[in-house]
Design an enzyme around this catalytic site. Structure first.
Site, PDB file in Angstrom:
ATOM      1  N   GLY A 246      82.257 -24.296 -20.294  1.00 23.18           N
ATOM      2  CA  GLY A 246      82.547 -25.032 -21.504  1.00 23.18           C
ATOM      3  C   GLY A 246      83.653 -24.935 -21.611  1.00 23.18           C
ATOM      4  O   GLY A 246      83.655 -26.201 -22.564  1.00 23.18           O
TER       5      GLY A 246
ATOM      6  N   ARG B 214      72.705 -15.672 -27.488  1.00 26.86           N
ATOM      7  CA  ARG B 214      73.394 -14.351 -27.490  1.00 26.86           C
ATOM      8  C   ARG B 214      72.406 -13.258 -27.632  1.00 26.86           C
ATOM      9  O   ARG B 214      72.393 -12.464 -27.639  1.00 26.86           O
ATOM     10  CB  ARG B 214      74.552 -14.301 -26.728  1.00 26.86           C
ATOM     11  CG  ARG B 214      74.582 -14.886 -26.204  1.00 26.86           C
ATOM     12  CD  ARG B 214      76.709 -14.752 -26.345  1.00 26.86           C
ATOM     13  NE  ARG B 214      77.335 -15.256 -24.404  1.00 26.86           N
ATOM     14  CZ  ARG B 214      78.833 -15.751 -24.439  1.00 26.86           C
ATOM     15  NH1 ARG B 214      79.062 -15.406 -25.619  1.00 26.86           N
ATOM     16  NH2 ARG B 214      78.674 -16.658 -22.996  1.00 26.86           N
TER      17      ARG B 214
ATOM     18  N   ASP C 294      82.722 -12.693 -28.339  1.00 24.73           N
ATOM     19  CA  ASP C 294      82.825 -12.506 -27.216  1.00 24.73           C
ATOM     20  C   ASP C 294      82.014 -11.680 -26.941  1.00 24.73           C
ATOM     21  O   ASP C 294      81.097 -10.720 -25.930  1.00 24.73           O
ATOM     22  CB  ASP C 294      84.217 -12.706 -26.090  1.00 24.73           C
ATOM     23  CG  ASP C 294      83.491 -14.266 -26.010  1.00 24.73           C
ATOM     24  OD1 ASP C 294      82.504 -15.164 -25.562  1.00 24.73           O
ATOM     25  OD2 ASP C 294      84.483 -14.191 -25.022  1.00 24.73           O
TER      26      ASP C 294
ATOM     27  N   LYS D 141      90.898 -16.361 -19.405  1.00 24.33           N
ATOM     28  CA  LYS D 141      89.709 -18.104 -18.663  1.00 24.33           C
ATOM     29  C   LYS D 141      90.073 -18.956 -19.754  1.00 24.33           C
ATOM     30  O   LYS D 141      91.130 -19.795 -19.969  1.00 24.33           O
ATOM     31  CB  LYS D 141      87.936 -17.713 -19.028  1.00 24.33           C
ATOM     32  CG  LYS D 141      87.627 -19.209 -18.245  1.00 24.33           C
ATOM     33  CD  LYS D 141      86.157 -19.306 -18.215  1.00 24.33           C
ATOM     34  CE  LYS D 141      86.085 -19.487 -20.383  1.00 24.33           C
ATOM     35  NZ  LYS D 141      84.334 -19.301 -20.438  1.00 24.33           N
TER      36      LYS D 141
ATOM     37  N   ARG E 155      73.743 -27.099 -23.342  1.00 24.86           N
ATOM     38  CA  ARG E 155      74.664 -26.830 -25.053  1.00 24.86           C
ATOM     39  C   ARG E 155      74.926 -28.327 -25.104  1.00 24.86           C
ATOM     40  O   ARG E 155      75.851 -28.815 -24.768  1.00 24.86           O
ATOM     41  CB  ARG E 155      76.269 -26.319 -24.170  1.00 24.86           C
ATOM     42  CG  ARG E 155      75.705 -24.686 -23.353  1.00 24.86           C
ATOM     43  CD  ARG E 155      76.828 -24.157 -23.221  1.00 24.86           C
ATOM     44  NE  ARG E 155      77.483 -23.953 -24.675  1.00 24.86           N
ATOM     45  CZ  ARG E 155      78.661 -22.812 -23.740  1.00 24.86           C
ATOM     46  NH1 ARG E 155      78.734 -22.566 -22.384  1.00 24.86           N
ATOM     47  NH2 ARG E 155      79.574 -22.691 -24.660  1.00 24.86           N
TER      48      ARG E 155
ATOM     49  N   ARG F 236      78.359 -12.613 -19.997  1.00 24.14           N
ATOM     50  CA  ARG F 236      79.127 -12.004 -21.062  1.00 24.14           C
ATOM     51  C   ARG F 236      77.805 -10.383 -21.196  1.00 24.14           C
ATOM     52  O   ARG F 236      78.339  -8.945 -21.310  1.00 24.14           O
ATOM     53  CB  ARG F 236      79.704 -12.446 -22.173  1.00 24.14           C
ATOM     54  CG  ARG F 236      80.576 -13.078 -21.928  1.00 24.14           C
ATOM     55  CD  ARG F 236      81.799 -13.199 -22.998  1.00 24.14           C
ATOM     56  NE  ARG F 236      83.065 -13.389 -22.231  1.00 24.14           N
ATOM     57  CZ  ARG F 236      83.970 -13.504 -21.882  1.00 24.14           C
ATOM     58  NH1 ARG F 236      83.682 -11.821 -20.871  1.00 24.14           N
ATOM     59  NH2 ARG F 236      85.001 -14.084 -21.235  1.00 24.14           N
TER      60      ARG F 236
END
Length: 424
Positions: free
Chosen positions: A95, A344, A313, A24, A123, A385
């Protein structure tokens, strides 16, 4: 599919070979560079996720012609003169599209309304929007201040030198560097913060070079000069971030895994995760088909103590592996991941604790003490994720259920289909 409980994974006698989608990070950069270029560029690579399709659709709404064939796209560049000067666009939850497109429109000029999904509306965009305002761009937020949706009106990016703090998002810096080549004069981007040498910025600079956009780097300042003719074709790497979930199986389940098309010299930052696997005994070797990880001789492993700033990530992947380690783990310097698709850090701690491990954070680091996991459900909070990483716990135990698995379509549309295939 409202939930998914992976079957327990048994290593295959001859190992497995899987395909990852196109990166990506690279694809979105390639789409933007090709769209702003002066000629036609053919992009080749793997399948796309929802984020990249959202970006491509926005470019098409701006009058950029994109012809699609199987795993390839032909982009007809506009030479920095976007055909549609007034449009309403929706970046959905993408994003990179949110940052890259906003900056590109500021550079090229026009009157645009940009919106997003509810997730993306949460965000923060303050640093980027303030920077654009300082360069003569009008930005009017239509709901909450410094967040989507907003109206952007520009007659071009007026500043010749800007400063970007990389601590919160290196995407802001990449967005500026990727669009700067449309100007008739140079732009200097001065980088501050802890991630001035980050892997995503490295990808951006590699791609500027590949698309024949001259730049000069001196210390932490990068000056971009007007773009030259682009390449006729550009090959996009497979997504190493997606590949890492399968490489994690080599350690977690003693498997031999090949991910098609991945090369040892990949420019993607998540290759650093493979170094952590090597430290635990996983052997990697290049084959004509792709990069292979062999963990067949591993029966147990110790915990992690590593800095994840530049490949964050994989914090979720490492956290799941840490739950099955023999000793505690510390995942360091990941405070910025609280501001991504979800918090996260909170998602990692919540889900590991719900399954029986012990996890907590001091805000910047995550501390994990392994324990036998029990039956339970994982809430990914809409974050692809989190869902993909915690599916690994299900493959190891056979009794962990992942809620909302289709959120993985953001970057890896057939992830759970592949899990189904390799556990038959």
């Amino acid at each position: 599919m409202n939930s998914y409980t992976p079957k327990i994974y048994r290593a295959h006698e001859k190992g497995i070979c899987v395909n990852a989608p196109a990166s990506k990070s690279i694809t979105n950069r390639a789409f933007l560079l090709a769209a702003l270029s002066s000629k036609t560029v053919r992009l080749t690579g793997g399948a796309l996720g929802e984020d990249t399709r959202a970006f491509a659709e926005c470019l098409q709404a701006l009058g950029i012609r994109i012809d699609e064939e199987e795993n390839a796209f032909t982009v007809y560049g506009c030479g920095g003169d976007i055909p549609v000067k007034n449009a309403a666009l929706n970046v959905r939850s993408a994003g990179t599209a949110a940052r890259f497109l906003t900056v590109a429109l500021a550079f090229c000029g026009g009157d645009y309304t940009l919106d997003s999904s509810e997730q993306m509306r949460k965000r923060p965009m303050k640093e980027l929007l303030d920077l654009l305002r300082g360069a003569g761009v009008s930005v009017t937020c239509l709901r909450e201040q410094d967040r989507f949706p907003f109206r952007l009106r520009s007659q071009g990016f007026q500043a010749d030198c800007v400063t970007v703090n990389t601590d919160k998002s290196s995407q802001f810096a990449s967005a500026l560097l990727l669009s700067a080549g449309v100007r008739k004069k140079p732009l200097t981007v001065a980088l501050t913060g802890a991630r001035t040498q980050g892997s995503y910025l490295g990808i951006t600079l590699n791609m500027l070079k590949a698309f024949h956009i001259p730049f000069q780097k001196k210390d932490n300042a990068i000056t971009v000069f007007p773009a030259q003719d682009p390449p006729a074709e550009y090959a996009i790497e497979p997504d190493v971030s997606g590949a890492c979930y399968f490489y994690a199986l080599s350690l977690l389940c003693g498997e031999t895994v090949t991910v098609a098309g991945v090369r040892q010299n990949s420019m993607q930052g998540d290759m650093q995760f493979l170094e952590l696997l090597k430290e635990k005994g996983v052997r990697f070797f290049q084959t004509p088909k792709g990069l292979t990880a062999d963990g067949s001789e591993i029966s147990s492993y110790t915990g992690f103590d590593a800095v994840f700033t530049d490949f964050s990530d994989q914090t979720m992947t490492a956290a799941v592996l840490a739950a099955f380690a023999e000793t505690p783990s510390v995942l360091r310097k990941v405070g910025h991941i609280r501001l991504q698709e979800c918090d996260r850090i909170a998602a990692i701690c919540e889900n590991l604790n719900a399954l029986g491990a012990h996890a907590y954070s001091d805000g910047e680091n995550i501390f994990i003490t392994p324990a036998p996991l029990h039956k339970g459900k994982v809430d990914p909070h809409g974050d692809h994720r989190v869902a993909m990483a915690f599916a690994l716990a299900g493959l190891k135990t056979g009794f962990v259920t992942v809620e909302d698995p289709l959120c993985c379509r953001k970057t890896f549309e057939n992830y759970f289909d592949i899990l189904e295939e390799i556990t038959r």
